[in-house]
Scaffold this active site. Structure first.
Site, PDB file in Angstrom:
ATOM      1  N   TYR A  76       0.647  -1.372  -0.082  1.00  0.00           N
ATOM      2  CA  TYR A  76       0.208   0.032   0.028  1.00  0.00           C
ATOM      3  C   TYR A  76       0.828   1.366   0.295  1.00  0.00           C
ATOM      4  O   TYR A  76       2.010   1.077   0.254  1.00  0.00           O
ATOM      5  CB  TYR A  76      -1.001   0.075   1.275  1.00  0.00           C
ATOM      6  CG  TYR A  76      -0.255   0.082   2.601  1.00  0.00           C
ATOM      7  CD1 TYR A  76       0.391  -0.735   2.995  1.00  0.00           C
ATOM      8  CD2 TYR A  76      -0.372   1.600   3.196  1.00  0.00           C
ATOM      9  CE1 TYR A  76       0.906  -0.311   4.415  1.00  0.00           C
ATOM     10  CE2 TYR A  76       0.042   1.841   4.427  1.00  0.00           C
ATOM     11  CZ  TYR A  76       0.882   0.896   5.067  1.00  0.00           C
ATOM     12  OH  TYR A  76       1.604   1.275   6.318  1.00  0.00           O
ATOM     13  N   LYS A 116       6.509  -2.102   1.833  1.00  0.00           N
ATOM     14  CA  LYS A 116       5.231  -1.535   2.677  1.00  0.00           C
ATOM     15  C   LYS A 116       4.209  -2.507   2.265  1.00  0.00           C
ATOM     16  O   LYS A 116       3.052  -2.126   1.486  1.00  0.00           O
ATOM     17  CB  LYS A 116       5.155   0.128   1.802  1.00  0.00           C
ATOM     18  CG  LYS A 116       4.206   0.872   2.990  1.00  0.00           C
ATOM     19  CD  LYS A 116       4.244   2.373   2.399  1.00  0.00           C
ATOM     20  CE  LYS A 116       3.060   3.138   3.109  1.00  0.00           C
ATOM     21  NZ  LYS A 116       3.120   3.116   4.765  1.00  0.00           N
ATOM     22  N   GLU A 120      12.078   2.301  13.993  1.00  0.00           N
ATOM     23  CA  GLU A 120      11.228   3.477  13.607  1.00  0.00           C
ATOM     24  C   GLU A 120      10.027   3.320  14.478  1.00  0.00           C
ATOM     25  O   GLU A 120       9.598   2.423  15.311  1.00  0.00           O
ATOM     26  CB  GLU A 120      11.117   3.038  12.146  1.00  0.00           C
ATOM     27  CG  GLU A 120      10.490   1.923  11.928  1.00  0.00           C
ATOM     28  CD  GLU A 120      10.279   1.710  10.430  1.00  0.00           C
ATOM     29  OE1 GLU A 120      10.095   2.552   9.500  1.00  0.00           O
ATOM     30  OE2 GLU A 120       9.979   0.479   9.978  1.00  0.00           O
ATOM     31  N   LEU A 148      11.325   0.942   7.153  1.00  0.00           N
ATOM     32  CA  LEU A 148      10.432   1.444   5.878  1.00  0.00           C
ATOM     33  C   LEU A 148      11.232   2.888   5.590  1.00  0.00           C
ATOM     34  O   LEU A 148      11.310   3.734   6.353  1.00  0.00           O
ATOM     35  CB  LEU A 148       9.193   1.742   5.798  1.00  0.00           C
ATOM     36  CG  LEU A 148       8.249   2.077   4.667  1.00  0.00           C
ATOM     37  CD1 LEU A 148       8.357   0.933   3.716  1.00  0.00           C
ATOM     38  CD2 LEU A 148       7.071   2.835   5.008  1.00  0.00           C
TER      39      LEU A 148
END
Ligand code: PMP
Length: 288
Positions: free
Chosen positions: A33, A148, A181, A206
């Site tokens: 996505y 992702k 993250e 990511l």
């Protein structure tokens, strides 16, 4: 104004938009996505997000659902039909609909493409003025975080935990005690020496499109920066901390695990980076 979704070639009222129960996204999280912010009718970093979509698809051997220029037209038409000027576009591509079987379906099975647009306040005045809190959590994800993927269960659990703790985001910590993250954002600190630090882009995180834009801005502004991992202990001692993502741009953090960051107020450098990022978005042409 009823919302409209795009599903596999058709614009449909959101309330009636649906995919098959045999969609591989639904059964296996076999899909990817993107989220692209819309600021005063302008897409933020459209090219970067579509480049990353292509990369995620390529890593999983999923074909583009349609040529990229056509996808851009659909995105614009969906925004126009929803009359959203500020918010975000969500786009999901899965390996398609096929009888449940782990291995890839035959090539005649086409990828599924779903898009929605929703309004959102991209300038939450109070949140920007006050900053947000984050808590740390163990990173329990798989080892290809650079893709992702729609497989977001660890982030769902992490965000819920953060929410229950009164925090806006969870910072995930790897087995070496280093921050990877946020559950849905990249993590940044500014050291006591004024150096901007965010983790280097490997398969461990990511590579945020906003992250990349902020690094370019730092370069242009001549701000010293380092792409490297940092520990929670280093973050506790930081002068500033902030997070970045398509939906928050650059959001100052004022507390990590209940400890104030710096002077406990949103950092000046984070605010400056945010402003530069927004200026860049506003220099683009509106699509609506
Ligand atoms: N890391 C993770 C795990 C994310 O989910 C996101 C947001 N999708 C980001 C970083 C930030 O990426 P971007 O700036 O491209 O939105």
């Amino acid at each position: 104004m009823p919302r409209v979704a795009y599903v596999n070639g058709r614009f449909i009222p959101l309330s009636r938009a649906a995919v098959s129960v045999e969609d591989r996204g639904y059964q296996f999280a076999d899909g990817v996505y993107e989220v692209i912010a819309l600021k005063q009718g302008r897409f933020a970093d459209e090219d970067g997000h579509l480049d990353r979509l292509g990369r995620s698809l390529g890593e999983l051997s999923i074909a583009w659902p349609m040529p990229r220029p056509a996808l851009c037209l659909v995105m614009r038409e969906l925004v126009r039909r929803n009359r959203v000027r500020n918010g975000g576009l969500y786009m999901q591509v899965t390996r398609g609909v096929a009888p449940r079987d782990f291995k890839f379906p035959p090539p005649r099975v086409r990828p599924s493409l779903v898009m929605t647009v929703r309004p959102a306040n991209l300038d939450p005045v109070e949140r920007l003025a006050n900053g947000v809190r984050v808590i740390s959590l163990p990173d329990i994800r798989w080892s290809r975080r650079d893709i992702k993927s729609v497989a977001l269960l660890p982030q769902v659990l992490g965000k819920q935990k953060a929410h229950e703790a009164g925090a806006f985001e969870g910072w995930m910590i790897d087995d070496d005690g280093l921050v990877t993250e946020g559950c849905s954002s990249n993590a940044w600190i500014i050291t006591r020496d004024g150096v901007l630090v965010t983790r280097h882009a490997t398969t461990a995180i990511l590579n945020g499109i906003t992250r990349q834009a902020l690094l370019r801005i730092a370069g242009t502004l001549g701000l010293p920066f380092e792409e490297r991992a940092f520990s929670l202990a280093e973050a506790y001692e930081a002068r500033e901390a902030f997070l970045s993502s398509a939906s928050t741009f650059c959001q100052p953090i004022v507390e990590i695990d209940g400890r104030p960051v710096g002077n406990g107020h949103p950092g000046l450098l984070a605010q400056r980076l945010r402003q530069s990022y927004v200026d860049g978005v506003m220099a683009g042409s509106p699509v609506i």
